[in-house]
Design a protein around this motif. Structure first.
Motif, mmCIF file in Angstrom:
data_model
loop_
_atom_site.group_PDB
_atom_site.id
_atom_site.type_symbol
_atom_site.label_atom_id
_atom_site.label_comp_id
_atom_site.label_asym_id
_atom_site.label_seq_id
_atom_site.Cartn_x
_atom_site.Cartn_y
_atom_site.Cartn_z
ATOM 1 N N ARG A 18 0.830 -1.211 0.000
ATOM 2 C CA ARG A 18 0.000 0.000 0.000
ATOM 3 C C ARG A 18 0.865 1.262 0.000
ATOM 4 N NH1 ARG A 18 -5.389 -1.286 3.555
ATOM 5 N NH2 ARG A 18 -5.835 -3.291 2.569
ATOM 6 N N LEU A 65 2.872 5.853 10.981
ATOM 7 C CA LEU A 65 1.797 5.534 10.041
ATOM 8 C C LEU A 65 0.918 6.754 9.755
ATOM 9 C CD1 LEU A 65 0.767 2.036 11.415
ATOM 10 C CD2 LEU A 65 2.062 2.532 9.330
ATOM 11 N N VAL A 66 0.625 7.530 10.783
ATOM 12 C CA VAL A 66 -0.186 8.742 10.596
ATOM 13 C C VAL A 66 0.555 9.729 9.696
ATOM 14 C CG1 VAL A 66 -1.171 10.750 11.775
ATOM 15 C CG2 VAL A 66 -1.501 8.458 12.724
ATOM 16 N N SER A 69 0.554 8.538 6.111
ATOM 17 C CA SER A 69 -0.780 8.749 5.550
ATOM 18 C C SER A 69 -0.939 10.192 5.081
ATOM 19 C CB SER A 69 -1.825 8.406 6.619
ATOM 20 O OG SER A 69 -3.087 8.862 6.266
ATOM 21 N N GLU A 70 -0.477 11.125 5.899
ATOM 22 C CA GLU A 70 -0.573 12.548 5.543
ATOM 23 C C GLU A 70 0.338 12.885 4.364
ATOM 24 O OE1 GLU A 70 0.157 14.811 9.100
ATOM 25 O OE2 GLU A 70 -1.686 14.100 10.044
ATOM 26 N N ILE A 74 -3.351 9.929 1.662
ATOM 27 C CA ILE A 74 -4.383 8.893 1.651
ATOM 28 C C ILE A 74 -4.933 8.723 3.058
ATOM 29 C CG2 ILE A 74 -3.426 7.652 -0.325
ATOM 30 C CD1 ILE A 74 -2.322 5.586 1.600
ATOM 31 N N PHE A 76 -5.896 7.241 6.517
ATOM 32 C CA PHE A 76 -5.219 6.260 7.361
ATOM 33 C C PHE A 76 -5.840 4.874 7.175
ATOM 34 C CE2 PHE A 76 -4.703 4.028 11.422
ATOM 35 C CZ PHE A 76 -3.331 4.133 11.605
ATOM 36 N N ARG A 77 -7.160 4.814 7.132
ATOM 37 C CA ARG A 77 -7.857 3.521 7.008
ATOM 38 C C ARG A 77 -7.548 2.831 5.686
ATOM 39 N NH1 ARG A 77 -11.542 7.420 6.430
ATOM 40 N NH2 ARG A 77 -12.596 7.540 4.410
ATOM 41 N N ASP A 78 -7.150 3.608 4.666
ATOM 42 C CA ASP A 78 -6.797 3.013 3.374
ATOM 43 C C ASP A 78 -5.332 2.576 3.341
ATOM 44 O OD1 ASP A 78 -9.379 3.490 2.545
ATOM 45 O OD2 ASP A 78 -8.870 5.275 1.370
ATOM 46 N N LEU A 79 -4.528 3.138 4.221
ATOM 47 C CA LEU A 79 -3.117 2.781 4.285
ATOM 48 C C LEU A 79 -2.892 1.506 5.089
ATOM 49 C CD1 LEU A 79 -0.106 3.390 3.797
ATOM 50 C CD2 LEU A 79 -0.164 4.810 5.863
#
Length: 91
Positions: A18, A65-66, A69-70, A74, A76-79
């Motif tokens: 991902r 992870l956050v 994502s930023e 994308i 966070f739930r998609d990462l």
């Protein structure tokens, strides 16, 4: 007797896929993503491979992870993939 595969290894591999896809869609290098997220390029490369050390599943911090994502733009739930089911607490 063969061991069953580690479900966290599969989770880490999927996270890596991902990350790679999101980075490719943004036309960013690993170095650019790592720098923007405050990571060493080596660390980011390992995340895309799904490992922290050979044979050991990646286990990034929530903050990492956050930030990724930023940086990748994308949700966070998609990462983050769905966690493995049926694991005993503390594993």
């Amino acid at each position: 007797m063969s061991e069953s595969p580690d479900p966290w290894s599969e989770f880490a591999r999927e996270l890596g896929v991902r990350l790679l896809r999101a980075r490719a869609e943004k036309h960013l290098s690993q170095e650019q993503v790592a720098h923007a997220a405050g990571l060493a390029t080596f660390t980011y490369r390992k995340l895309e491979k799904g490992e922290s050390n050979p044979g050991t599943a990646a286990n990034p911090r929530l903050r990492t992870l956050v930030l990724l994502s930023e940086v990748l733009g994308i949700p966070f739930r998609d990462l983050v993939p769905t966690p493995p089911e049926g694991l005993a607490p503390g594993r």
